[in-house]
Motif scaffolding. Structure first.
Motif, PDB file in Angstrom:
ATOM      1  N   ARG A  11       0.060   8.882  -4.290  1.00 50.19           N
ATOM      2  CA  ARG A  11       0.685   7.947  -5.395  1.00 50.19           C
ATOM      3  C   ARG A  11       2.106   7.330  -5.452  1.00 50.19           C
ATOM      4  O   ARG A  11       2.052   6.197  -5.449  1.00 50.19           O
ATOM      5  CB  ARG A  11       0.639   8.754  -6.644  1.00 50.19           C
ATOM      6  N   ASN A  12       2.929   8.355  -4.791  1.00 49.40           N
ATOM      7  CA  ASN A  12       4.427   7.797  -4.548  1.00 49.40           C
ATOM      8  C   ASN A  12       4.480   6.899  -3.358  1.00 49.40           C
ATOM      9  O   ASN A  12       5.177   5.913  -3.696  1.00 49.40           O
ATOM     10  CB  ASN A  12       5.221   8.980  -4.455  1.00 49.40           C
ATOM     11  N   VAL A  13       3.551   7.055  -2.583  1.00 49.45           N
ATOM     12  CA  VAL A  13       3.391   5.895  -1.393  1.00 49.45           C
ATOM     13  C   VAL A  13       3.086   4.537  -1.816  1.00 49.45           C
ATOM     14  O   VAL A  13       3.616   3.562  -1.656  1.00 49.45           O
ATOM     15  CB  VAL A  13       2.827   6.407  -0.241  1.00 49.45           C
ATOM     16  N   ILE A  14       1.854   4.699  -2.733  1.00 49.40           N
ATOM     17  CA  ILE A  14       1.321   3.331  -3.124  1.00 49.40           C
ATOM     18  C   ILE A  14       2.225   2.624  -4.046  1.00 49.40           C
ATOM     19  O   ILE A  14       2.240   1.498  -4.173  1.00 49.40           O
ATOM     20  CB  ILE A  14      -0.251   3.832  -3.758  1.00 49.40           C
ATOM     21  N   GLN A  15       2.811   3.470  -5.048  1.00 53.17           N
ATOM     22  CA  GLN A  15       3.718   3.000  -5.907  1.00 53.17           C
ATOM     23  C   GLN A  15       4.943   1.987  -5.283  1.00 53.17           C
ATOM     24  O   GLN A  15       5.375   1.310  -5.604  1.00 53.17           O
ATOM     25  CB  GLN A  15       4.089   4.058  -6.970  1.00 53.17           C
ATOM     26  N   ALA A  16       5.475   2.894  -4.359  1.00 52.33           N
ATOM     27  CA  ALA A  16       6.393   2.227  -3.602  1.00 52.33           C
ATOM     28  C   ALA A  16       6.015   0.999  -2.819  1.00 52.33           C
ATOM     29  O   ALA A  16       6.804  -0.021  -2.882  1.00 52.33           O
ATOM     30  CB  ALA A  16       7.079   3.202  -2.472  1.00 52.33           C
ATOM     31  N   ASP A  71       5.315   4.730   8.238  1.00 48.90           N
ATOM     32  CA  ASP A  71       4.200   4.265   8.871  1.00 48.90           C
ATOM     33  C   ASP A  71       2.996   3.939   7.848  1.00 48.90           C
ATOM     34  O   ASP A  71       2.760   4.733   7.096  1.00 48.90           O
ATOM     35  CB  ASP A  71       3.906   5.458   9.782  1.00 48.90           C
ATOM     36  N   ALA A  72       2.572   2.875   8.053  1.00 51.44           N
ATOM     37  CA  ALA A  72       1.283   2.354   7.174  1.00 51.44           C
ATOM     38  C   ALA A  72       0.215   3.225   7.285  1.00 51.44           C
ATOM     39  O   ALA A  72      -0.212   3.647   8.357  1.00 51.44           O
ATOM     40  CB  ALA A  72       1.046   1.031   7.301  1.00 51.44           C
ATOM     41  N   PRO A  73      -0.439   3.616   6.137  1.00 50.35           N
ATOM     42  CA  PRO A  73      -1.763   4.224   6.263  1.00 50.35           C
ATOM     43  C   PRO A  73      -2.718   3.468   6.898  1.00 50.35           C
ATOM     44  O   PRO A  73      -2.631   2.075   7.262  1.00 50.35           O
ATOM     45  CB  PRO A  73      -2.123   4.591   4.789  1.00 50.35           C
ATOM     46  N   GLU A  74      -3.953   3.996   7.327  1.00 52.51           N
ATOM     47  CA  GLU A  74      -4.665   3.225   8.018  1.00 52.51           C
ATOM     48  C   GLU A  74      -5.358   1.912   6.919  1.00 52.51           C
ATOM     49  O   GLU A  74      -5.901   2.503   5.825  1.00 52.51           O
ATOM     50  CB  GLU A  74      -5.802   4.011   8.763  1.00 52.51           C
ATOM     51  N   LEU A  75      -5.740   1.022   7.620  1.00 54.12           N
ATOM     52  CA  LEU A  75      -6.039  -0.154   6.776  1.00 54.12           C
ATOM     53  C   LEU A  75      -7.730  -0.243   6.821  1.00 54.12           C
ATOM     54  O   LEU A  75      -8.077  -0.383   8.098  1.00 54.12           O
ATOM     55  CB  LEU A  75      -5.379  -1.380   6.935  1.00 54.12           C
TER      56      LEU A  75
END
Length: 306
Positions: A11-16, A71-75
């Motif tokens: 959640r914190n990564v997506i919110q950022a 580092d971005a998560p897999e898209l």
């Protein structure tokens, strides 16, 4: 044919990433971004979804990946069936019901209740995860301010986005003059369209709202229209701190500043900046991880209360 790119992360990564999207002045508005829980029983597992009406290019994927600080998560890219991709992006976006307001996307119906003001705003314009919570908090706080007897003859909505909070202010104080601003030029036609769809009148004069494109308070019309009884800013913590002296100068003694867009963990820093500028806390609300602050400028001769 429409396409969707999805990233899964805590959640914190997506919110950022959603905050970074809101702050991306050069974002391609043909790419609609939203964030949400994956499932109710997994509140810390989130997804960021990006919809577009073209096959994502390397530049599109790089822009989405660039929203992540580390580092971005897999898209994950998928082609969607023939459908209205804007409508698809709005599915599952629940209406806001706060104070005297009901705000919904076009797929929902107005409530048509006495004493409730309906606004219809497309999700693609206004309903990122953080924006949804902070918008709801602002609507609740504006209603509270009205019930506390606040009188507004002149208001400003800085970083308006869709015009919604300016419209809400005019509903509560219908004889006020209003001006809205945003740094993003695309907001001009967006505000005009939303005004027409919601029966609001743009322009100068009581009960009307002017619209300008500006960074912060840097526009001749914003300077000429002040000082304000109420200044609304639902933006981000960094700009809120930077703009504290300008906002304080822009409101009348005893006037109100409504701040949102800051995480609860950022509240102390924001409040300290406004305390130094001569504003004190009148009320606060919390919506999820987000703080909504009502501050008032010291009246002439009033001692600052810590």
């Amino acid at each position: 044919m429409s396409w969707k790119v999805t990233a899964f992360a805590p959640r914190n990564v997506i919110q950022a990433a959603l905050i970074a999207h809101e702050d991306a002045w050069d974002w391609d508005h043909d790419i609609v971004i939203a964030g949400s829980e994956i499932a109710e029983d997994k509140p810390d597992d989130w997804q960021l979804e990006a919809w577009m009406d073209r096959k994502p290019s390397k530049a599109d994927r790089a822009a989405i990946a660039g929203l992540f600080a580390a580092d971005a998560p897999e898209l994950v890219t998928e082609k969607l069936p023939d459908t209205d991709w804007v409508t698809l992006s709005q599915q599952g976006v629940e209406p806001i019901r706060e104070g005297v307001f009901h705000v919904h996307t076009p797929e929902y119906s107005p409530v048509n209740q006495h004493g409730v003001r309906d606004f219809v705003i497309p999700a693609s314009q206004a309903f990122g995860t953080g924006q949804h919570a902070t918008t709801a908090g602002c609507l609740a706080m504006l209603t509270h301010m009205k019930r506390q007897g606040v009188r507004v003859r002149n208001l400003a909505d800085i970083g308006t986005g869709t015009g919604l909070l300016g419209f809400a202010g005019l509903h509560l104080w219908p004889t006020a003059r209003a001006i809205a601003s945003d740094i993003d030029a695309v907001c001009g036609p967006v505000v005009a369209e939303n005004a027409a769809n919601n029966g609001m009148v743009l322009g100068d004069g009581p009960g009307r709202m002017a619209m300008v494109i500006a960074a912060g308070m840097e526009h001749p019309l914003l300077e000429a229209a002040g000082p304000y009884d109420l200044l609304i800013a639902n933006i981000l913590a960094g700009p809120l701190v930077e703009l504290a002296p300008d906002f304080a100068r822009a409101v009348v003694p005893g006037g109100s500043v409504l701040l949102a867009g800051l995480l609860e963990t950022q509240e102390a820093t924001v409040r300290a900046a406004y305390r130094r500028a001569g504003l004190r806390l009148a009320a606060r609300m919390v919506r999820g991880d987000w703080s909504i602050l009502w501050l008032r400028r010291r009246a002439t001769g009033e001692a600052l209360r810590r």
